[in-house]
Design a protein around this motif. Structure first.
Motif, PDB file in Angstrom:
ATOM      1  N   ASP A 449       5.389   5.766   2.847  1.00 47.29           N
ATOM      2  CA  ASP A 449       4.569   5.397   4.007  1.00 47.29           C
ATOM      3  C   ASP A 449       3.318   4.685   3.517  1.00 47.29           C
ATOM      4  O   ASP A 449       2.255   5.293   3.359  1.00 47.29           O
ATOM      5  N   LEU A 450       3.426   3.379   3.275  1.00 43.55           N
ATOM      6  CA  LEU A 450       2.324   2.606   2.725  1.00 43.55           C
ATOM      7  C   LEU A 450       1.796   1.611   3.750  1.00 43.55           C
ATOM      8  O   LEU A 450       2.560   1.014   4.517  1.00 43.55           O
ATOM      9  N   ALA A 451       0.474   1.451   3.716  1.00 46.54           N
ATOM     10  CA  ALA A 451      -0.154   0.460   4.587  1.00 46.54           C
ATOM     11  C   ALA A 451      -0.216  -0.873   3.841  1.00 46.54           C
ATOM     12  O   ALA A 451      -0.833  -0.963   2.783  1.00 46.54           O
ATOM     13  N   PRO A 452       0.440  -1.923   4.359  1.00 49.23           N
ATOM     14  CA  PRO A 452       0.380  -3.225   3.685  1.00 49.23           C
ATOM     15  C   PRO A 452      -0.946  -3.936   3.970  1.00 49.23           C
ATOM     16  O   PRO A 452      -1.637  -3.595   4.932  1.00 49.23           O
ATOM     17  N   PRO A 453      -1.305  -4.917   3.139  1.00 52.68           N
ATOM     18  CA  PRO A 453      -0.555  -5.354   1.961  1.00 52.68           C
ATOM     19  C   PRO A 453      -0.721  -4.383   0.784  1.00 52.68           C
ATOM     20  O   PRO A 453      -1.804  -3.825   0.577  1.00 52.68           O
ATOM     21  N   VAL A 454       0.367  -4.226   0.041  1.00 49.30           N
ATOM     22  CA  VAL A 454       0.385  -3.305  -1.096  1.00 49.30           C
ATOM     23  C   VAL A 454       0.421  -4.122  -2.383  1.00 49.30           C
ATOM     24  O   VAL A 454       1.285  -5.000  -2.542  1.00 49.30           O
ATOM     25  N   LEU A 455      -0.507  -3.833  -3.282  1.00 47.34           N
ATOM     26  CA  LEU A 455      -0.500  -4.450  -4.603  1.00 47.34           C
ATOM     27  C   LEU A 455       0.268  -3.540  -5.549  1.00 47.34           C
ATOM     28  O   LEU A 455      -0.059  -2.358  -5.675  1.00 47.34           O
ATOM     29  N   VAL A 456       1.275  -4.081  -6.208  1.00 46.81           N
ATOM     30  CA  VAL A 456       2.050  -3.334  -7.203  1.00 46.81           C
ATOM     31  C   VAL A 456       1.802  -4.005  -8.549  1.00 46.81           C
ATOM     32  O   VAL A 456       2.029  -5.217  -8.698  1.00 46.81           O
ATOM     33  N   ILE A 457       1.330  -3.230  -9.527  1.00 48.38           N
ATOM     34  CA  ILE A 457       0.872  -3.841 -10.773  1.00 48.38           C
ATOM     35  C   ILE A 457       1.317  -3.035 -11.983  1.00 48.38           C
ATOM     36  O   ILE A 457       1.404  -1.809 -11.940  1.00 48.38           O
ATOM     37  N   GLU A 458       1.612  -3.757 -13.055  1.00 50.10           N
ATOM     38  CA  GLU A 458       1.924  -3.137 -14.341  1.00 50.10           C
ATOM     39  C   GLU A 458       1.219  -3.928 -15.430  1.00 50.10           C
ATOM     40  O   GLU A 458       0.830  -5.083 -15.226  1.00 50.10           O
ATOM     41  N   ALA A 459       1.046  -3.301 -16.595  1.00 48.29           N
ATOM     42  CA  ALA A 459       0.363  -3.941 -17.715  1.00 48.29           C
ATOM     43  C   ALA A 459       1.287  -4.009 -18.910  1.00 48.29           C
ATOM     44  O   ALA A 459       2.065  -3.086 -19.171  1.00 48.29           O
ATOM     45  N   ASP A 460       1.208  -5.125 -19.637  1.00 45.40           N
ATOM     46  CA  ASP A 460       1.955  -5.269 -20.876  1.00 45.40           C
ATOM     47  C   ASP A 460       1.040  -4.942 -22.051  1.00 45.40           C
ATOM     48  O   ASP A 460      -0.126  -4.591 -21.874  1.00 45.40           O
TER      49      ASP A 460
END
Length: 509
Positions: A449-460
């Motif tokens: 149950d997420l409120a957009p906009p949703v930032l999805v992030i990962e790090a290398d």
């Protein structure tokens, strides 16, 4: 008790009489002033460094969004204190540094108050406080990156203050302090419970002090302790696997030998940890009181016997954990509550041997001050030399610059980040946005149950370009939102512009 009240005062004419040594020889108050200034300086240094977080700081940043009875493998006391500061000051380097260095100050203060109860001499309590700098786990490691362990140290020093006060002049305040200390210690680190258990056995072996254990005011200590521990204990009963899995996993090697070889390896690890914890204190104090070393080995009284037994019985408790849990790796950090009293014990031994404490104080003050100065150096040095002596450190990671770039695209209503360290740092950069670690159970629940906009992030890694760890189709299925394509950013490290850190992110709308 008469012997305890007739301890000698050996400040002597050869002791510190002027300058900084003379000032610090005044007892708890002047040394507390020194440490107060010192930790204010420590806070100022941390706040002046880049706005990126170490591992423990990131954990606190992420968890400070929630008030929970338990947060995972670590008990929640430090989290609760941290949440109070974040609630009052919002999330910032200052609100993260204040509880950390405030508790460290209390470690020194409570041990000084404990030493003052022993009535040795005016300078003895200050000397006991300053001698804690000879323990790397107290002086050096907390300056780098510790949280829950600092709370454990504070609870341990408070426990020793309550213990010494109760044995010297039993009153309800002393028993209350013991109850508070045991409660806080238990919900700071679970291994703390070995210390009060060992202390009960040690006190019971003294014929006169044994009556303290049967005093009705022990019920007050028990009630206070239970009241502090009970909320988390209720949570723990339903989450035992979550609370213990991480700690036991660190202590047991997957390829460890079996049987007697496992036990031998674990005991060898414990011995090495003891040496790493206390060797510096033993060597420095022996050199400062070198004419009294042989006498100190044999000298002692009921106080040295008590502290010696507490440390010994605590280590026996650790051995019992080794045998029962099958652990193979013991580090000096896990010995914090059991050996924190080592400098106080050694100083008592030298006093009973007739050493000139005043002369020793004068010799030791420059050593203490040098140690205090040196341990402040690594943090700023790592930042300023980033990339010169190895890869840049966590404080050099460019999360703030990344956040500026992301804000030019959109303002996220929710953020999902991969990994606790990344999540905690992103939380620092977007303090008004809910941030969840996708790896955690709470993060997986939040995806429903997420409120957009949703930032999805990962790090290398350091400038690495690899395939995404996250799958856009999986994210769409879990959230019911539509995903953009992954975008890659290579952002220069602070103080190392020729080195880049890679980030990959997408938007769910």
């Amino acid at each position: 008790m008469q012997n305890a009240n007739m301890l000698s005062s050996r400040d002597g004419g050869s002791g510190a009489s002027g300058g900084i040594s003379g000032f610090l020889s005044g007892g708890v108050k002047p040394v507390a002033v020194l440490f107060g200034i010192y930790f204010i300086l420590s806070i100022a240094i941390r706040v002046s460094l880049p706005n990126s977080l170490t591992l423990d700081e990131a954990e606190q940043s992420l968890n400070s969004q929630f008030w929970l009875l338990g947060y995972g493998p670590q008990p929640p006391f430090y989290n609760w204190v941290q949440n109070l500061f974040v609630g009052a000051l919002d999330i910032s380097l200052l609100s993260l540094a204040l509880p950390r260095f405030g508790m460290l100050f209390l470690v020194y203060l409570f041990m000084g108050l404990a030493a003052r109860e022993l009535q040795v001499s005016r300078s003895f309590a200050g000397l006991a406080m300053l001698s804690l700098t000879l323990l790397p786990q107290v002086s050096f490691m907390p300056q780098q990156d510790l949280t829950h362990t600092i709370a454990l140290l504070m609870a341990t020093s408070l426990f020793f203050y309550g213990l010494c006060r109760t044995l010297v002049r039993p009153d309800w305040q002393g028993y209350a302090i013991i109850g508070v200390a045991i409660g806080i210690g238990t919900i700071s680190k679970y291994n703390f419970v070995i210390l009060p258990t060992a202390t009960i056995v040690a006190v019971a072996l003294d014929r006169d002090w044994r009556a303290r254990l049967l005093d009705p005011r022990m019920l007050l200590a028990a009630v206070i302790c239970i009241a502090i521990v009970l909320p988390h204990a209720v949570w723990l009963l339903g989450n035992l696997d979550l609370a213990t899995r991480g700690t036991l996993g660190k202590m047991v090697e997957s390829d460890a030998p079996q049987g007697i070889f496992r036990v031998t390896k674990a005991l060898g690890s414990l011995l090495v940890a003891c040496l790493a914890f206390g060797a510096l204190a033993v060597v420095v104090l022996a050199l400062a009181f070198k004419s009294s070393v042989k006498r100190a080995v044999r000298a002692g009284d009921r106080w040295t016997t008590l502290f010696g037994r507490i440390m010994l019985f605590s280590l026996v408790g650790v051995v019992a954990v080794v045998l029962v849990a099958g652990t193979t790796r013991i580090t000096e950090r896990w010995l914090d509550p059991y050996l924190l009293a080592l400098p106080l014990y050694l100083l008592l031994k030298f006093d009973r041997a007739g050493a000139d404490l005043g002369l020793g104080f004068k010799r030791l003050v420059p050593v203490f001050l040098v140690i205090m100065a040196v341990v402040l150096v690594p943090g700023p040095a790592k930042v300023l030399t980033a990339g010169l002596l190895g890869p840049p450190g966590r404080i050099n990671m460019p999360f703030a610059d990344l956040a500026k770039q992301i804000r030019t695209e959109d303002r996220p209503a929710t953020i999902l980040a991969l990994g606790m360290h990344l999540s905690g740092n992103i939380r620092m950069q977007f303090p008004d946005v809910p941030v969840f670690d996708i790896d955690s159970a709470s993060g997986k629940r939040a995806m429903r149950d997420l409120a957009p906009p949703v930032l999805v992030i990962e790090a290398d890694g350091d400038g690495a370009v690899v395939e995404p760890k996250l799958d856009a189709a999986m994210l769409e299925s879990a959230t019911g939102l539509s995903a953009t394509d992954f975008r890659t950013r290579l952002v220069p490290y602070h103080r190392a512009p020729d080195r880049n850190m890679g980030f990959r992110y997408l938007w769910l709308r």
